[in-house]
Design a protein around this motif. Structure first.
Motif, PDB file in Angstrom:
ATOM      1  N   ILE A  60       0.837  -1.204   0.000  1.00  0.00           N
ATOM      2  CA  ILE A  60       0.000   0.000   0.000  1.00  0.00           C
ATOM      3  C   ILE A  60       0.873   1.256   0.000  1.00  0.00           C
ATOM      4  CG2 ILE A  60      -1.643   1.337   1.399  1.00  0.00           C
ATOM      5  CD1 ILE A  60      -2.866  -1.316   2.280  1.00  0.00           C
ATOM      6  N   VAL A  61       2.030   1.134   0.644  1.00  0.00           N
ATOM      7  CA  VAL A  61       2.968   2.264   0.646  1.00  0.00           C
ATOM      8  C   VAL A  61       3.976   2.135  -0.500  1.00  0.00           C
ATOM      9  CG1 VAL A  61       4.793   3.406   1.962  1.00  0.00           C
ATOM     10  CG2 VAL A  61       2.735   2.598   3.118  1.00  0.00           C
ATOM     11  N   LEU A  62       4.527   0.933  -0.648  1.00  0.00           N
ATOM     12  CA  LEU A  62       5.607   0.767  -1.623  1.00  0.00           C
ATOM     13  C   LEU A  62       5.108   0.891  -3.071  1.00  0.00           C
ATOM     14  CD1 LEU A  62       7.854  -2.051  -0.135  1.00  0.00           C
ATOM     15  CD2 LEU A  62       7.972   0.407   0.151  1.00  0.00           C
ATOM     16  N   GLY A  63       3.902   0.425  -3.350  1.00  0.00           N
ATOM     17  CA  GLY A  63       3.365   0.533  -4.712  1.00  0.00           C
ATOM     18  C   GLY A  63       3.359   1.974  -5.203  1.00  0.00           C
ATOM     19  N   PRO A  64       2.760   2.893  -4.461  1.00  0.00           N
ATOM     20  CA  PRO A  64       2.798   4.299  -4.877  1.00  0.00           C
ATOM     21  C   PRO A  64       4.214   4.864  -4.956  1.00  0.00           C
ATOM     22  CG  PRO A  64       1.036   3.958  -3.293  1.00  0.00           C
ATOM     23  CD  PRO A  64       1.810   2.676  -3.349  1.00  0.00           C
ATOM     24  N   VAL A  65       5.099   4.402  -4.061  1.00  0.00           N
ATOM     25  CA  VAL A  65       6.497   4.873  -4.140  1.00  0.00           C
ATOM     26  C   VAL A  65       7.119   4.422  -5.464  1.00  0.00           C
ATOM     27  CG1 VAL A  65       8.809   4.614  -3.146  1.00  0.00           C
ATOM     28  CG2 VAL A  65       6.852   4.981  -1.654  1.00  0.00           C
ATOM     29  N   VAL A  66       6.865   3.166  -5.817  1.00  0.00           N
ATOM     30  CA  VAL A  66       7.378   2.631  -7.089  1.00  0.00           C
ATOM     31  C   VAL A  66       6.862   3.467  -8.259  1.00  0.00           C
ATOM     32  CG1 VAL A  66       7.107   0.670  -8.663  1.00  0.00           C
ATOM     33  CG2 VAL A  66       7.778   0.273  -6.305  1.00  0.00           C
ATOM     34  N   ALA A  67       5.574   3.762  -8.259  1.00  0.00           N
ATOM     35  CA  ALA A  67       4.987   4.549  -9.354  1.00  0.00           C
ATOM     36  C   ALA A  67       5.605   5.946  -9.417  1.00  0.00           C
ATOM     37  CB  ALA A  67       3.471   4.646  -9.165  1.00  0.00           C
ATOM     38  N   THR A  68       5.836   6.527  -8.252  1.00  0.00           N
ATOM     39  CA  THR A  68       6.419   7.876  -8.207  1.00  0.00           C
ATOM     40  C   THR A  68       7.821   7.886  -8.809  1.00  0.00           C
ATOM     41  OG1 THR A  68       5.148   8.355  -6.216  1.00  0.00           O
ATOM     42  CG2 THR A  68       7.034   9.775  -6.650  1.00  0.00           C
ATOM     43  N   VAL A  69       8.636   6.919  -8.404  1.00  0.00           N
ATOM     44  CA  VAL A  69      10.010   6.853  -8.923  1.00  0.00           C
ATOM     45  C   VAL A  69       9.993   6.626 -10.438  1.00  0.00           C
ATOM     46  CG1 VAL A  69      12.169   5.555  -8.848  1.00  0.00           C
ATOM     47  CG2 VAL A  69      10.962   6.067  -6.735  1.00  0.00           C
ATOM     48  N   ALA A  70       9.154   5.701 -10.885  1.00  0.00           N
ATOM     49  CA  ALA A  70       9.093   5.401 -12.323  1.00  0.00           C
ATOM     50  C   ALA A  70       8.635   6.624 -13.110  1.00  0.00           C
ATOM     51  CB  ALA A  70       8.143   4.218 -12.566  1.00  0.00           C
ATOM     52  N   ALA A  71       7.681   7.369 -12.566  1.00  0.00           N
ATOM     53  CA  ALA A  71       7.188   8.564 -13.256  1.00  0.00           C
ATOM     54  C   ALA A  71       8.278   9.630 -13.330  1.00  0.00           C
ATOM     55  CB  ALA A  71       5.960   9.125 -12.531  1.00  0.00           C
ATOM     56  N   TRP A  72       9.022   9.743 -12.252  1.00  0.00           N
ATOM     57  CA  TRP A  72      10.101  10.743 -12.230  1.00  0.00           C
ATOM     58  C   TRP A  72      11.157  10.409 -13.289  1.00  0.00           C
ATOM     59  CZ3 TRP A  72      10.644  15.421 -10.327  1.00  0.00           C
ATOM     60  CH2 TRP A  72      11.917  15.976 -10.260  1.00  0.00           C
TER      61      TRP A  72
END
Lengths: 446, 300
Positions: A60-72
């Protein structure tokens, strides 16, 4: 330069090792926060299922973190104003993006795997059974992480703005976390954070391919969008079709052949079933026999002496010669002293049972024998109920639970006559389990 | 110099922006370029960068025809093949700060589909040509502005392009580097069309074999640096029909660069007087020029 060389270059450019370690550390910090002494209510069962359940929750936390890094990372060329330079080169842009997104996805997946290894490694000293279809839980969660990376890459590719990656992370967090509380019908379609497979459970066989196809098709579809290759639109369309079919099937298939209509049981529970192999008794070789479920066999060595002591106490009043871990609500055979499930008994990275948890568990075992609840007692606690309950506790050596003077007096009289005490306790257990209120009242006035 | 036409532009128009902000950055431009160093000169907003971007196949033309190396840039099937033969250094040059110089050029060799077997040599050669071989292991972020520009040129050269498009390539270079760079451009231009968009007349004087003067999105004059210098020394005349000629005998004491600068200013002034409908001026070669001779023509 070969694809391998470009992959290595992208890995270095993305700071792959750093990204992987940072994500893993984030997960490990979440894991540490769950453990004592940081979190006193937390429990650790030292089963693979428990570890994987935590890994899923941390998604729930790591998934959004992964998406954020990939988007950056995906928006890097735009931020560096390299669009013109790159657009003039011969290699199709989707290949360049594939190298970039592939490297960052690999780094993020590696970070997640490290975190998973750290968490699952915590159960290794005590693990006795990996659980049914444990690999499916890992597979679905890995696909969920890849999906988050694909979503991030797509947003980074198509939506300009430095604030887009963090905003995406926040939105994904909300979308991932909220369904858990709403228990919405579509909750299981959220690929990260909702795979709650607990001890003694496993994912249903028919759900696994559907869930994998659902998440996998989303990865393909959004991955094609992220790469921006128009020629692959047919692939994306086909993946979208598969996703729709799987989503529909997942709304129906888990409920087929089950007791109760859809919606009766929590949606999260509809994907899991009991794992019979997990509850097979594993017993001591010597008498008196103590058995625990296979999934808790790692605790047998610590549990057996405690259970035998209790068996000795209980055996004074009841004809029991065997102690066995049973599921909640199961009383077992007449000659079996039921041990309550060994949940929360583990210690990360250490073998055997947690001494504090073992002590609490021992008390709970006897209390579960003497505690009773009948519908007639709703909102009331009649004096006779306190008396019989306290008497039973005192007979079993549970002085801490007894406060009623009449109960103490009755217990003292019964202990003076062991035959009477055995008769009383046998009547009490029969009456309490069947909620025979007149009989219980009679026992209070013994 | 080869007579082969490597770049051919016909009636090119490029419209940028939308709605009220729409403007014609390039308007009815014709150009034919062979091998050599072609200097694009013109004031800010003349359309030089837009033209270079279109030639680099980065920006699609709104109308008109463009052929590079005999290939129509609109031909999607052959665009990839075409791009393998283009080198491009944009005006706003972004880079990857964490790359080493060598990695940066290597990466562009991959993007330009230089065969892996040849890429190593190509990268070494490009770095040597721009004088960065000894800094190959340095990170891009550690380079000075001039060195970054040279790294940018190295990536443009790495595929040994037949059409090399450089937008302000000497910006940030020190005088010594500029001299070396001009020499490099002349060397590259032996069998390639090198298009250099620049504000610096020294670049034109020192490196260009041809000049193309642009104003308001169109070509107003073409010729050689010597012809432009001659126009600067002798002065231009405008006869009301938009046709210019050279007048006077000029001063032999004028330096080439300052003469070019005066010629450039004079041509632009004449073009503004003539208006957008006037044909481009073909600047006469000093030896062939005669006072007052009409020299209007299209292309070089």
């Amino acid at each position: 330069m070969t694809w391998r060389g470009v992959g290595a270059l992208e890995w270095r450019r993305t700071g792959g090792a750093f990204v992987a370690v940072a994500l893993a550390l984030t997960g490990v910090v979440l894991f540490a926060a769950k453990q004592r002494p940081f979190n006193t209510w937390s429990t650790w069962s030292s089963t693979v299922a428990d570890a994987l359940e935590f890994v899923s929750s941390s998604g729930i936390v790591l998934g959004p973190v992964v998406a954020t890094v990939a988007a950056w990372v995906a928006g890097r060329e735009r931020r560096r104003r390299m669009g013109d330079l790159l657009a003039s080169t011969a290699r199709p842009s989707w290949q360049r993006r594939l190298a970039t997104s592939g490297a960052v996805s690999a780094a993020l997946l590696l970070g997640w795997l490290i975190q998973t290894a750290v968490v699952v490694g915590g159960v290794f000293p005590s693990v006795s059974y990996w659980g049914g279809r444990w690999w499916a839980t890992l597979l679905l969660m890995a696909l969920g992480m890849l999906l988050c990376a694909a979503v991030g890459s797509a947003f980074g590719r198509w939506v300009p703005g430095r604030l887009v990656p963090p905003a995406l992370g926040i939105v994904l967090y909300v979308l991932t976390a909220i369904p858990v509380y709403l228990d919405a019908r579509w909750i299981q379609l959220v690929p990260v954070g909702n795979l709650a497979v607990f001890d003694g459970e496993q994912l249903e066989a028919r759900v696994i391919p559907l869930a994998a196809a659902w998440t996998g098709s989303l990865v393909v579809m959004i991955g094609v969008v992220a790469l921006g290759r128009r020629r692959h639109w047919r692939v994306a369309a086909a993946a979208a079709g598969v996703a729709v079919v799987c989503a529909a099937a997942l709304q129906v298939a888990p409920h087929l052949g089950r007791d109760g209509a859809p919606g009766v049981e929590p949606v999260q529970r509809s994907w899991v079933e009991a794992d019979p192999a997990a509850v097979v008794p594993v017993c001591t070789d010597d008498a008196p026999v103590v058995c625990v479920q296979r999934i808790h066999a790692g605790f047998l060595r610590d549990v057996a002496p405690v259970a035998r002591q209790q068996l000795q106490v209980v055996g004074r009043y009841l004809p029991v010669d065997r102690a066995e871990e049973l599921d909640w609500g199961v009383t077992g055979a007449a000659d079996v002293f039921p041990l309550i499930p060994l949940s929360g008994m583990g210690q990360p990275y250490r073998s055997g049972a947690d001494p504090d948890a073992l002590q609490q568990w021992a008390g709970s075992n006897l209390s579960s024998l003497t505690a009773f609840y009948c519908p007639e007692m709703e909102h009331t606690s009649p004096a006779w109920a306190v008396t019989v309950s306290d008497t039973a506790d005192l007979l079993l050596g549970q002085q801490a639970f007894a406060q009623d003077e009449r109960g103490a007096a009755l217990a003292a009289r019964l202990e003076a006559d062991p035959a009477q005490a055995r008769a009383w306790m046998a009547s009490f257990l029969t009456a309490s389990r069947s909620c025979d209120v007149p009989e219980l009242e009679r026992l209070a006035a013994w | 110099m080869s007579e082969q036409v490597l770049v051919e532009v016909s009636d090119l128009a490029v419209v940028l922006g939308r709605g009220k902000k729409q403007r014609r950055a390039v308007d009815g431009l014709d150009l034919r370029l062979g091998a050599g160093v072609h200097g694009l000169l013109g004031p800010n907003g003349a359309g030089k960068t837009t033209l270079v971007r279109v030639l680099a196949t980065v920006l699609p033309p709104s109308s008109g025809d463009i052929s590079l190396l005999g290939v129509d840039v609109r031909d999607v099937r052959r665009r990839r093949e075409l791009r393998r033969q283009i080198g491009y250094l944009p005006q706003a040059f972004g880079y990857y700060p964490r790359f080493t110089v060598r990695e940066f050029v290597e990466y562009f060799a991959w993007l330009k589909e230089v065969p892996a077997a040849r890429a190593g040599v190509a990268v070494d050669t490009a770095l040597e040509r721009v004088g960065l071989a000894d800094r190959a292991g340095d990170r891009m972020k550690s380079l000075s502005g001039g060195m970054l520009r040279r790294a940018g040129v190295a990536q443009a050269l790495v595929n040994d392009p037949r059409v090399l498009l450089l937008d302000e390539p000497t910006a940030g270079l020190d005088p010594e580097q500029r001299v070396a760079f001009r020499s490099l451009l002349r060397e590259l231009a032996l069998d390639a069309a090198v298009v250099v968009s620049t504000h610096l007349v020294e670049d034109v004087a020192g490196a260009c074999t041809h000049v193309v003067l642009m104003e308001a999105g169109r070509v107003v004059a073409t010729g050689t640096p010597a012809g432009l210098a001659e126009a600067g020394r002798r002065g231009l005349v405008h006869d009301g029909d938009g046709v210019c000629g050279l007048v006077g005998s000029g001063s032999a004491d004028d330096g080439l660069a300052s003469a070019i600068e005066r010629g450039y200013t004079g041509v632009l002034r004449a073009a503004r007087v003539s208006g957008p409908g006037a044909a481009p001026v073909v600047l006469p070669e000093p030896a062939a020029s005669t006072s007052g001779a009409p020299t209007s023509a299209a292309g070089a």
